[in-house]
Design a protein around this motif. Structure first.
Motif, PDB file in Angstrom:
ATOM      1  N   HIS A  43       0.818  -1.211   0.000  1.00  0.00           N
ATOM      2  CA  HIS A  43       0.000   0.000   0.000  1.00  0.00           C
ATOM      3  C   HIS A  43       0.855   1.266   0.000  1.00  0.00           C
ATOM      4  CE1 HIS A  43      -2.791  -2.941   2.200  1.00  0.00           C
ATOM      5  NE2 HIS A  43      -3.104  -2.969   0.919  1.00  0.00           N
ATOM      6  N   THR A  45       2.794   4.558  -1.470  1.00  0.00           N
ATOM      7  CA  THR A  45       2.616   5.559  -2.522  1.00  0.00           C
ATOM      8  C   THR A  45       3.816   5.464  -3.459  1.00  0.00           C
ATOM      9  OG1 THR A  45       3.835   7.283  -1.346  1.00  0.00           O
ATOM     10  CG2 THR A  45       1.441   7.152  -0.915  1.00  0.00           C
ATOM     11  N   ARG A  89      -1.918   4.201  -4.399  1.00  0.00           N
ATOM     12  CA  ARG A  89      -1.136   3.222  -3.650  1.00  0.00           C
ATOM     13  C   ARG A  89      -0.883   2.012  -4.539  1.00  0.00           C
ATOM     14  NH1 ARG A  89      -0.672   4.793   1.806  1.00  0.00           N
ATOM     15  NH2 ARG A  89      -1.763   6.776   1.941  1.00  0.00           N
ATOM     16  N   GLU A  91       0.586  -2.208  -4.715  1.00  0.00           N
ATOM     17  CA  GLU A  91       0.857  -3.433  -3.978  1.00  0.00           C
ATOM     18  C   GLU A  91       1.117  -4.572  -4.940  1.00  0.00           C
ATOM     19  OE1 GLU A  91      -2.496  -4.553  -1.552  1.00  0.00           O
ATOM     20  OE2 GLU A  91      -3.885  -4.073  -3.140  1.00  0.00           O
ATOM     21  N   HIS A 100     -10.278  -2.887  -0.064  1.00  0.00           N
ATOM     22  CA  HIS A 100      -9.500  -2.196   0.970  1.00  0.00           C
ATOM     23  C   HIS A 100     -10.408  -1.473   1.949  1.00  0.00           C
ATOM     24  CE1 HIS A 100      -6.708  -2.632  -2.432  1.00  0.00           C
ATOM     25  NE2 HIS A 100      -5.887  -2.966  -1.460  1.00  0.00           N
ATOM     26  N   TYR A 102     -10.168   1.711   4.520  1.00  0.00           N
ATOM     27  CA  TYR A 102      -9.340   2.923   4.610  1.00  0.00           C
ATOM     28  C   TYR A 102      -9.817   3.767   5.781  1.00  0.00           C
ATOM     29  CZ  TYR A 102      -7.531   7.527   3.238  1.00  0.00           C
ATOM     30  OH  TYR A 102      -6.907   8.744   3.216  1.00  0.00           O
ATOM     31  N   ILE A 109      -4.554   1.526   5.854  1.00  0.00           N
ATOM     32  CA  ILE A 109      -5.215   0.730   4.817  1.00  0.00           C
ATOM     33  C   ILE A 109      -5.036  -0.739   5.159  1.00  0.00           C
ATOM     34  CG2 ILE A 109      -5.251   0.106   2.373  1.00  0.00           C
ATOM     35  CD1 ILE A 109      -4.030   2.926   1.847  1.00  0.00           C
ATOM     36  N   ASP A 111      -6.243  -4.789   3.813  1.00  0.00           N
ATOM     37  CA  ASP A 111      -6.858  -5.603   2.771  1.00  0.00           C
ATOM     38  C   ASP A 111      -8.130  -6.245   3.307  1.00  0.00           C
ATOM     39  OD1 ASP A 111      -4.868  -5.079   0.904  1.00  0.00           O
ATOM     40  OD2 ASP A 111      -3.668  -6.799   1.504  1.00  0.00           O
TER      41      ASP A 111
END
Length: 158
Positions: A43, A45, A89, A91, A100, A102, A109, A111
């Motif tokens: 996750h 950036t 984001r 992954e 997700h 948030y 965050i 999963d």
């Protein structure tokens, strides 16, 4: 002599190498460094990824990381999602159509497995003739730690 860390990462890198080649991509240290960075920090950036990559390849440009991330997303090696009010984001976890959760307070965050049934996990009332491949869901809320902090702040304020 190989270290345990080198041996542990080899199967993952062998898998990545195979996937890159099967999509007509060259296996470069830049691509592998970006994959390692995204794998190490789920996750993340793009900026997080740049920092991680530069710990291994200090001269890799920000633009190069963005280009590699976009290409890896195109060929399905990374997934990109955009939480509300937050930068995109990335992954490594792909292909399972997970979603997700948030936290709107701290940005955490987590999963979330597929909402219901088989991918795309949600059945729309109208598909407009599309063959649907996936559904992207972002559950917005307040994480347990922030709930605890809010409750503590409320008690202190009383």
């Amino acid at each position: 002599m190989e270290t345990t860390a080198e041996t542990a990462t080899r199967p993952r890198q062998d898998e990545w190498t195979s996937h890159l080649r099967s999509h007509g991509r060259r296996v470069t240290k830049q691509r592998l460094a970006v994959l390692d960075a995204v794998d190490a920090v789920p996750h993340a950036t793009a900026e997080d990824t740049v920092r991680q990559v530069r710990s291994v390849l200090p001269n890799m440009s920000v633009q190069s990381v963005y280009v590699v991330l976009a290409d890896l997303a195109t060929i399905g090696m990374v997934s990109k999602f955009e939480p509300p009010g937050s930068p995109a984001r990335y992954e490594i976890r792909t292909g399972d159509n997970h979603h997700h959760a948030y936290c709107t307070r701290c940005g955490l965050i987590q999963d979330v497995p597929c909402a219901v049934g088989h991918a795309p996990c949600l059945t729309p009332s109208q598909d407009h003739g599309f063959t649907l491949l996936s559904a992207e869901v972002v559950y917005r809320g307040i994480c347990p730690q922030c709930q605890h902090d809010i409750a503590a702040d409320t008690l202190v304020a009383q």
